[in-house]
Design an enzyme around this catalytic site. Structure first.
Site, PDB file in Angstrom:
ATOM      1  N   LYS A   1       1.016  -1.200  -0.051  1.00 42.09           N
ATOM      2  CA  LYS A   1       0.019   0.204  -0.148  1.00 42.09           C
ATOM      3  C   LYS A   1       0.774   1.346   0.109  1.00 42.09           C
ATOM      4  O   LYS A   1       1.637   1.297   0.892  1.00 42.09           O
ATOM      5  CB  LYS A   1      -0.903  -0.030   1.399  1.00 42.09           C
ATOM      6  CG  LYS A   1      -1.823   1.291   1.419  1.00 42.09           C
ATOM      7  CD  LYS A   1      -2.751   1.116   2.558  1.00 42.09           C
ATOM      8  CE  LYS A   1      -3.503   2.402   2.500  1.00 42.09           C
ATOM      9  NZ  LYS A   1      -4.692   2.411   3.601  1.00 42.09           N
TER      10      LYS A   1
ATOM     11  N   LYS B   1       1.256   9.967   5.535  1.00 40.19           N
ATOM     12  CA  LYS B   1       1.003   8.580   6.254  1.00 40.19           C
ATOM     13  C   LYS B   1       2.554   8.211   5.664  1.00 40.19           C
ATOM     14  O   LYS B   1       2.523   6.672   5.465  1.00 40.19           O
ATOM     15  CB  LYS B   1      -0.135   7.766   5.985  1.00 40.19           C
ATOM     16  CG  LYS B   1      -1.327   8.392   6.334  1.00 40.19           C
ATOM     17  CD  LYS B   1      -2.637   7.574   6.043  1.00 40.19           C
ATOM     18  CE  LYS B   1      -3.656   8.121   6.717  1.00 40.19           C
ATOM     19  NZ  LYS B   1      -5.000   7.163   6.812  1.00 40.19           N
TER      20      LYS B   1
ATOM     21  N   LYS C   1      -2.393  -1.696  -3.658  1.00 39.93           N
ATOM     22  CA  LYS C   1      -3.106  -0.229  -3.753  1.00 39.93           C
ATOM     23  C   LYS C   1      -2.322   0.722  -3.770  1.00 39.93           C
ATOM     24  O   LYS C   1      -1.397   1.132  -3.238  1.00 39.93           O
ATOM     25  CB  LYS C   1      -4.019  -0.316  -2.369  1.00 39.93           C
ATOM     26  CG  LYS C   1      -4.750   0.856  -2.057  1.00 39.93           C
ATOM     27  CD  LYS C   1      -5.273   0.720  -0.592  1.00 39.93           C
ATOM     28  CE  LYS C   1      -5.932   1.857  -0.433  1.00 39.93           C
ATOM     29  NZ  LYS C   1      -6.325   2.115   0.884  1.00 39.93           N
TER      30      LYS C   1
HETATM   31  C1  PBG Z   1      -7.423   3.573   5.609  1.00 35.48           C
HETATM   32  C2  PBG Z   1      -7.827   3.199   4.266  1.00 35.48           C
HETATM   33  C3  PBG Z   1      -7.760   4.103   3.316  1.00 35.48           C
HETATM   34  C4  PBG Z   1      -8.088   3.666   2.077  1.00 35.48           C
HETATM   35  C5  PBG Z   1      -8.532   2.401   2.438  1.00 35.48           C
HETATM   36  N1  PBG Z   1      -8.528   1.985   4.012  1.00 35.48           N
HETATM   37  C6  PBG Z   1      -7.046   5.398   3.285  1.00 35.48           C
HETATM   38  C7  PBG Z   1      -5.615   5.737   3.831  1.00 35.48           C
HETATM   39  O1  PBG Z   1      -4.873   5.093   3.928  1.00 35.48           O
HETATM   40  O2  PBG Z   1      -5.517   7.211   3.882  1.00 35.48           O
HETATM   41  C8  PBG Z   1      -8.278   4.474   1.015  1.00 35.48           C
HETATM   42  C9  PBG Z   1      -9.248   3.868   0.022  1.00 35.48           C
HETATM   43  C10 PBG Z   1      -9.466   4.735  -1.246  1.00 35.48           C
HETATM   44  O3  PBG Z   1      -9.028   5.869  -1.420  1.00 35.48           O
HETATM   45  O4  PBG Z   1     -10.553   4.416  -1.785  1.00 35.48           O
HETATM   46  N2  PBG Z   1      -6.368   2.649   6.188  1.00 35.48           N
END
Ligand code: PBG
Length: 335
Positions: free
Chosen positions: A201, A224, A255
């Site tokens: 991610k 983050k 992701k």
């Molecule tokens: C939270 C999370 C996020 C997403 C999924 N779970 C946001 C982030 O990490 O800030 C993003 C999903 C999206 O943008 O559709 N941990």
């Protein structure tokens, strides 16, 4: 082996719709889709999300209605995300451990209505519950603490599994959380609860609309980047995936989606495990805004982008277009 022109004309097999259908290498069906849904408090509530045109938050009864719709469309899994009321957010995100939080109530309601006719994937991370919008516990400097956070995530995952979640999906990117969650699930007798790790991610600019959807955009200070990956890296993604598999993840996720197709392909070729892609909120918004601007055909873009994930090696895709795509796929004329 490819011959030479004119004996070989690659356009021959493209000349008609039936022939294109016959030679298509990649199949996309509704069964490849995971539908992310946002839950809100109340009864009979639908709150449109401005940053995600066409997507709403639903109260628990609405989530049940969407779950029925998904079953009818052949979508096998919902991914659930709560919009926690601001007064229930706290520094330590303790609401994540509340057995009666929105997430758990939604899980139980869908389960009661549909039994195991639909899978429920639940996100594990503290950001929908913290007053600072980070995915974990922070120190005075705002640094997200790893080991302390893992402990909280284990509690959150167990809370979801106890409520009836089928797939635990840690999206927090802490080190060691998959092993800790797997051990806890085994000890609690949840031996068939799956873990789909958000293994690779990235610290992405494409999550903005999601943060509006769960109500953490205004709260988040900083970024983050100390836990999510640098978009410039790919070797590191393989190490993340390898660790999560070794710790007991059943499946892994990459992701965001479209800008990271190369990562999906490398993970698939290297590990030969089920890999999932998340076409995230910013990607969805790009398509919708392009459509509104008259620059694109929605149906064609939706099918093309989702097919691209399958071609890259994904077993399935989380997408806010899931219901729309399923409708298109279920009634599609040959093209
Ligand atoms: C939270 C999370 C996020 C997403 C999924 N779970 C946001 C982030 O990490 O800030 C993003 C999903 C999206 O943008 O559709 N941990």
């Amino acid at each position: 082996m490819t011959g030479t022109y004119p004996h070989t004309r690659l356009r021959r097999t493209r000349a008609t719709a039936w022939s294109r259908a016959l030679h298509r290498e990649t199949a996309l069906t509704a069964a490849d889709l995971i539908w992310p849904l946002f839950i809100t408090e109340g009864e009979g509530v639908e709150q449109p999300i401005a940053a995600l045109p066409g997507v709403s938050r639903w109260s628990v009864d609405g989530i049940v209605a969407r779950a029925r719709e998904a079953v009818e469309l052949g979508i096998p899994v919902l991914a659930l995300f709560p919009h926690t009321q601001p007064e229930r957010r706290s520094e330590d995100g303790a609401e994540a451990l509340n057995p009666d939080n929105l997430m758990c109530r939604a899980i139980r309601a869908v389960r009661e209505d549909l039994g195991d006719r639909i899978g429920l994937l639940t996100d594990v991370a503290l950001d929908p519950y913290t007053s600072h919008g980070q995915d974990g516990l922070i120190d005075e400097a705002g640094y997200v603490l790893n080991d302390e956070t893992v402990e909280a995530l284990v509690g959150q995952a167990l809370n979801q599994a106890n409520a009836g979640a089928d797939i635990i999906a840690p999206s927090d990117m802490m080190d060691g959380r998959i092993g800790a969650i797997r051990d806890a699930l085994e000890d609690a007798g949840h031996v068939n609860v799956q873990i789909m790790s958000y293994a690779a991610k990235y610290a992405s600019a494409f999550y903005g609309p999601f943060r509006d959807a769960v109500g953490s955009r205004g709260l988040l200070k900083g970024d983050k980047k100390t836990y999510q990956m640098d978009p410039a890296n790919t070797e590191e993604a393989l190490r993340e995936v390898e660790m999560d598999l070794a710790e007991g993840a059943d499946t892994v996720m990459v992701k965001p989606g479209l800008p990271y197709l190369d990562i999906i392909r490398r993970v698939k070729d290297t590990f030969e495990v089920p890999v999932f892609a998340y076409q995230v909120s910013g990607e969805y918004a790009m398509i919708e805004h392009a459509v509104t601007a008259g620059a694109a055909d929605r149906d064609a873009m939706v099918i093309e982008t989702l097919t691209a994930f399958k071609r890259a090696g994904a077993s399935g895709v989380l997408t806010y277009h899931a219901a729309h795509a399923a409708r298109l796929l279920n009634h599609r004329p040959a093209s």
